[in-house]
Write an enzyme that holds these catalytic residues in place. Structure first.
Site, PDB file in Angstrom:
ATOM      1  N   GLY A 135     -11.002  -3.151   2.056  1.00 46.19           N
ATOM      2  CA  GLY A 135     -11.674  -2.085   2.809  1.00 46.19           C
ATOM      3  C   GLY A 135     -11.292  -2.083   4.287  1.00 46.19           C
ATOM      4  O   GLY A 135     -11.767  -1.245   5.051  1.00 46.19           O
TER       5      GLY A 135
ATOM      6  N   LYS B 264       2.191   2.272  -5.230  1.00 50.22           N
ATOM      7  CA  LYS B 264       2.876   1.831  -6.456  1.00 50.22           C
ATOM      8  C   LYS B 264       2.068   2.161  -7.714  1.00 50.22           C
ATOM      9  O   LYS B 264       2.615   2.562  -8.727  1.00 50.22           O
ATOM     10  CB  LYS B 264       3.151   0.319  -6.391  1.00 50.22           C
ATOM     11  CG  LYS B 264       4.115  -0.055  -5.269  1.00 50.22           C
ATOM     12  CD  LYS B 264       4.252  -1.555  -5.119  1.00 50.22           C
ATOM     13  CE  LYS B 264       3.078  -2.238  -4.502  1.00 50.22           C
ATOM     14  NZ  LYS B 264       2.820  -1.959  -3.084  1.00 50.22           N
TER      15      LYS B 264
ATOM     16  N   ASP C 107       0.813  -1.225   0.000  1.00 45.51           N
ATOM     17  CA  ASP C 107       0.000   0.000   0.000  1.00 45.51           C
ATOM     18  C   ASP C 107       0.844   1.272   0.000  1.00 45.51           C
ATOM     19  O   ASP C 107       0.421   2.310   0.524  1.00 45.51           O
ATOM     20  CB  ASP C 107      -0.952   0.013   1.223  1.00 45.51           C
ATOM     21  CG  ASP C 107      -1.747  -1.269   1.317  1.00 45.51           C
ATOM     22  OD1 ASP C 107      -2.242  -1.711   0.281  1.00 45.51           O
ATOM     23  OD2 ASP C 107      -1.842  -1.831   2.427  1.00 45.51           O
TER      24      ASP C 107
ATOM     25  N   GLN D  35       2.245  -5.803  -3.391  1.00 44.18           N
ATOM     26  CA  GLN D  35       2.526  -5.932  -1.948  1.00 44.18           C
ATOM     27  C   GLN D  35       3.840  -5.189  -1.631  1.00 44.18           C
ATOM     28  O   GLN D  35       4.222  -4.315  -2.372  1.00 44.18           O
ATOM     29  CB  GLN D  35       2.591  -7.400  -1.500  1.00 44.18           C
ATOM     30  CG  GLN D  35       1.239  -8.130  -1.561  1.00 44.18           C
ATOM     31  CD  GLN D  35       0.870  -8.630  -2.930  1.00 44.18           C
ATOM     32  OE1 GLN D  35       1.655  -9.277  -3.591  1.00 44.18           O
ATOM     33  NE2 GLN D  35      -0.342  -8.343  -3.360  1.00 44.18           N
TER      34      GLN D  35
ATOM     35  N   ASN E 288      -4.863  -9.947  -4.648  1.00 42.14           N
ATOM     36  CA  ASN E 288      -4.706  -9.438  -3.279  1.00 42.14           C
ATOM     37  C   ASN E 288      -4.231  -7.983  -3.328  1.00 42.14           C
ATOM     38  O   ASN E 288      -4.404  -7.228  -2.383  1.00 42.14           O
ATOM     39  CB  ASN E 288      -3.739 -10.306  -2.445  1.00 42.14           C
ATOM     40  CG  ASN E 288      -2.440 -10.647  -3.160  1.00 42.14           C
ATOM     41  OD1 ASN E 288      -2.293 -10.415  -4.361  1.00 42.14           O
ATOM     42  ND2 ASN E 288      -1.500 -11.197  -2.429  1.00 42.14           N
ATOM     43  N   ALA E 289      -3.647  -7.596  -4.447  1.00 41.83           N
ATOM     44  CA  ALA E 289      -3.167  -6.220  -4.627  1.00 41.83           C
ATOM     45  C   ALA E 289      -4.329  -5.288  -4.970  1.00 41.83           C
ATOM     46  O   ALA E 289      -5.329  -5.721  -5.538  1.00 41.83           O
ATOM     47  CB  ALA E 289      -2.137  -6.179  -5.747  1.00 41.83           C
ATOM     48  N   GLY E 290      -4.164  -4.038  -4.615  1.00 37.56           N
ATOM     49  CA  GLY E 290      -5.130  -3.026  -5.014  1.00 37.56           C
ATOM     50  C   GLY E 290      -4.350  -1.770  -5.353  1.00 37.56           C
ATOM     51  O   GLY E 290      -3.915  -1.054  -4.462  1.00 37.56           O
ATOM     52  N   HIS E 291      -4.101  -1.553  -6.636  1.00 34.42           N
ATOM     53  CA  HIS E 291      -3.289  -0.402  -7.046  1.00 34.42           C
ATOM     54  C   HIS E 291      -4.219   0.737  -7.474  1.00 34.42           C
ATOM     55  O   HIS E 291      -4.968   0.607  -8.423  1.00 34.42           O
ATOM     56  CB  HIS E 291      -2.315  -0.809  -8.159  1.00 34.42           C
ATOM     57  CG  HIS E 291      -1.243  -1.731  -7.648  1.00 34.42           C
ATOM     58  ND1 HIS E 291      -0.265  -2.269  -8.439  1.00 34.42           N
ATOM     59  CD2 HIS E 291      -0.993  -2.199  -6.397  1.00 34.42           C
ATOM     60  CE1 HIS E 291       0.531  -3.016  -7.688  1.00 34.42           C
ATOM     61  NE2 HIS E 291       0.097  -3.004  -6.456  1.00 34.42           N
TER      62      HIS E 291
ATOM     63  N   THR F 200      -6.113 -11.617   2.510  1.00 33.93           N
ATOM     64  CA  THR F 200      -7.171 -10.917   1.778  1.00 33.93           C
ATOM     65  C   THR F 200      -8.241 -11.905   1.313  1.00 33.93           C
ATOM     66  O   THR F 200      -9.242 -11.507   0.727  1.00 33.93           O
ATOM     67  CB  THR F 200      -6.597 -10.191   0.544  1.00 33.93           C
ATOM     68  OG1 THR F 200      -6.000 -11.173  -0.308  1.00 33.93           O
ATOM     69  CG2 THR F 200      -5.559  -9.144   0.928  1.00 33.93           C
TER      70      THR F 200
HETATM   71  P1  IMP Z   1      -2.657 -12.813   1.149  1.00 37.71           P
HETATM   72  O1  IMP Z   1      -1.564 -12.468   0.207  1.00 37.71           O
HETATM   73  O2  IMP Z   1      -4.013 -12.372   0.665  1.00 37.71           O
HETATM   74  O3  IMP Z   1      -2.658 -14.251   1.562  1.00 37.71           O
HETATM   75  O4  IMP Z   1      -2.406 -11.988   2.505  1.00 37.71           O
HETATM   76  C1  IMP Z   1      -1.269 -12.205   3.310  1.00 37.71           C
HETATM   77  C2  IMP Z   1      -0.888 -10.933   4.057  1.00 37.71           C
HETATM   78  O5  IMP Z   1      -0.447  -9.970   3.136  1.00 37.71           O
HETATM   79  C3  IMP Z   1      -2.060 -10.277   4.818  1.00 37.71           C
HETATM   80  O6  IMP Z   1      -1.553  -9.663   5.976  1.00 37.71           O
HETATM   81  C4  IMP Z   1      -2.558  -9.237   3.858  1.00 37.71           C
HETATM   82  O7  IMP Z   1      -3.214  -8.167   4.513  1.00 37.71           O
HETATM   83  C5  IMP Z   1      -1.251  -8.793   3.231  1.00 37.71           C
HETATM   84  N1  IMP Z   1      -1.430  -8.286   1.858  1.00 37.71           N
HETATM   85  C6  IMP Z   1      -1.642  -9.019   0.759  1.00 37.71           C
HETATM   86  N2  IMP Z   1      -1.724  -8.216  -0.314  1.00 37.71           N
HETATM   87  C7  IMP Z   1      -1.546  -6.972   0.128  1.00 37.71           C
HETATM   88  C8  IMP Z   1      -1.486  -5.701  -0.527  1.00 37.71           C
HETATM   89  O8  IMP Z   1      -1.590  -5.568  -1.749  1.00 37.71           O
HETATM   90  N3  IMP Z   1      -1.279  -4.632   0.281  1.00 37.71           N
HETATM   91  C9  IMP Z   1      -1.098  -4.744   1.619  1.00 37.71           C
HETATM   92  N4  IMP Z   1      -1.130  -5.898   2.261  1.00 37.71           N
HETATM   93  C10 IMP Z   1      -1.360  -7.009   1.525  1.00 37.71           C
END
Ligand code: IMP
Length: 423
Positions: free
Chosen positions: A302, A16, A13, A224, A38-41, A129
């Site tokens: 969120g 990027k 976060d 990430q 899992n990313a949110g750009h 996520t």
């Molecule tokens: P996962 O990758 O969804 O399994 O999450 C594993 C850990 O990485 C958790 O603590 C998530 O909150 C964190 N995480 C995964 N993707 C992001 C991201 O894009 N930004 C911030 N934290 C992330």
């Protein structure tokens, strides 16, 4: 030509998406190399906010090719939703998007497995996520995964069924209360697969090789942050891919000697979403102010982000691991109004002062040692160049540059493309 990298240096976060969007004008190809939805750009321009999860952040530029590399895991359902949003903005993604045949697919049962695993962990949960990232990479390394290239083969659905059945048995093994309707999820999944198949699948490592040979420029967009790296992050509270520079080599098929600039992005403070240690975390009004002013809510889930002071010990470690050549400091504007600012310059680790990141950074082992700085009250969001910066901000920046021995080339003072100051 070489491949330049853009990497988050904290727990994700960092901003990027905004920087890739800005840098895209200098590059022919923007490539994602790891992670998935899992990313949110987040990108903000022309008064609009766009959130991308799997699609590279260069997609709004007409000329750039956007490539989803072999190291990425793709959820076709989320991908399709991203495409629908791009349709609303008349983006010709069929022309500009390429997907590596070697990227892996997130199945509906991967998402269910993620949920079952987290429920079973109880208080020890990762805070995932829940996008199925961990289980998909587990199937990749376990050599069971389904790849985008499989969709071009005749019997891929047979392989799918066998894997989904196995997943269902694994979900039952967890013995947790997880309600789901797989039939519904699969209908949505197979529909989305048809949309995905309309895009161009490529042998991306060859594509990149040829592009470099032709003199094209490539920017690899990390997802990430370095402290979430599966090897070098705060394990087990990490994601399941290599978010660091080395991940770009394996996630795109690029040799290490082809890497050029390494842009490292960090926030002027620190945030973390999900579980895991965070030495400089604040539980007071300062932390609350950072969260509120910085609008610190996850772009994907969120969830509110935990906030704290800048951790130079962790930042130095991330710069080392990645070989950062240029820094970008984000969200400087959020620190306006703090009377005093703190930077953690060392840890008290079991009674000893250390300046490197140790194996255990849980609160019982580590107490941050801070250097204090005077804050500033000026609003930075309308500033156009660094000559307008208050002295206190320049002091903060100079201190970091000296400590890290890397120049800070960009200071971001707001979410919009225009709120970017080049130094
Ligand atoms: P996962 O990758 O969804 O399994 O999450 C594993 C850990 O990485 C958790 O603590 C998530 O909150 C964190 N995480 C995964 N993707 C992001 C991201 O894009 N930004 C911030 N934290 C992330």
């Amino acid at each position: 030509m070489t491949v330049d990298l853009l990497l988050g240096l904290q727990w994700g976060d960092e901003g990027k998406g905004k920087i890739v969007d800005i840098l895209t004008t200098n590059y022919n190809i923007i490539a994602r190399f790891q992670g998935g939805p899992n990313a949110g750009h987040t990108l903000v321009f022309n008064g609009m906010k766009h959130v991308l999860h799997t699609i590279p952040s260069g997609i709004f530029h007409e000329k750039a090719i956007n490539l989803v590399g072999n190291g990425v895991v793709i959820d076709p359902v989320i991908f399709k939703n991203e495409l629908i949003k791009l349709d609303e903005h008349h983006i010709d993604y069929k022309k500009s998007l390429r997907i590596s045949r070697k990227s892996h697919l997130i199945l509906p049962t991967h998402r269910l497995l993620d949920a079952a695993s987290e429920i079973a962990k109880g208080k020890a949960k990762i805070g995932s996520t829940l996008k199925g990232i961990g289980p998909t990479y587990m199937d990749k390394t376990g050599r069971n995964g389904i790849r985008v290239g499989d969709l071009e083969l005749e019997h891929w659905k047979k392989k799918y069924r066998a894997l989904a059945n196995k997943h269902e048995r694994m979900i039952a093994f967890y013995k947790v209360d997880l309600q789901y309707n797989l039939e519904e999820l699969e209908t949505e999944f197979f529909n989305a697969i048809e949309t995905l198949k309309e895009l161009t699948f490529i042998d991306s490592e060859e594509y990149i090789y040829q592009a470099l040979k032709k003199g094209e420029s490539i920017l690899a967009e990390g997802a990430q942050g370095s402290l979430l790296d599966i090897d070098f992050g705060t394990y087990p509270f990490v994601t399941s891919s290599n978010t660091t520079a080395a991940g770009a080599c394996t996630g795109l098929g690029v040799a290490p000697n082809q890497i050029g600039e390494v842009y490292g992005i960090f926030k002027a403070y620190t945030t973390r979403v999900g579980s895991g240690p965070f030495p400089t975390e604040l539980f007071d009004e300062d932390g609350e102010t950072m969260g509120r002013v910085g609008n610190e809510f996850g772009a994907t889930t969120g969830r509110s982000r935990r906030c704290g002071w800048l951790d130079l010990v962790a930042l130095r470690y991330a710069c080392q691991i990645n070989g950062v050549t240029q820094l970008m400091m984000m969200k400087g504007d959020v620190l306006s109004g703090f009377k005093t600012l703190k930077i953690c310059t060392a840890y008290n680790y079991k009674g000893e002062t250390i300046t490197h990141l140790p194996y255990n950074i849980e609160a019982e082992n580590v107490t941050p040692i801070y250097t204090e700085f005077n804050g500033w009250s000026e609003d930075l969001t309308t500033m156009k160049n660094d000559s307008q910066f208050p002295k206190e901000l320049n002091d903060y920046i100079s201190f970091l540059e000296e400590e890290l021995d890397i120049p800070i080339k960009i200071v971001s003072v707001g979410p919009d493309r225009k709120q970017t100051i080049f130094r």
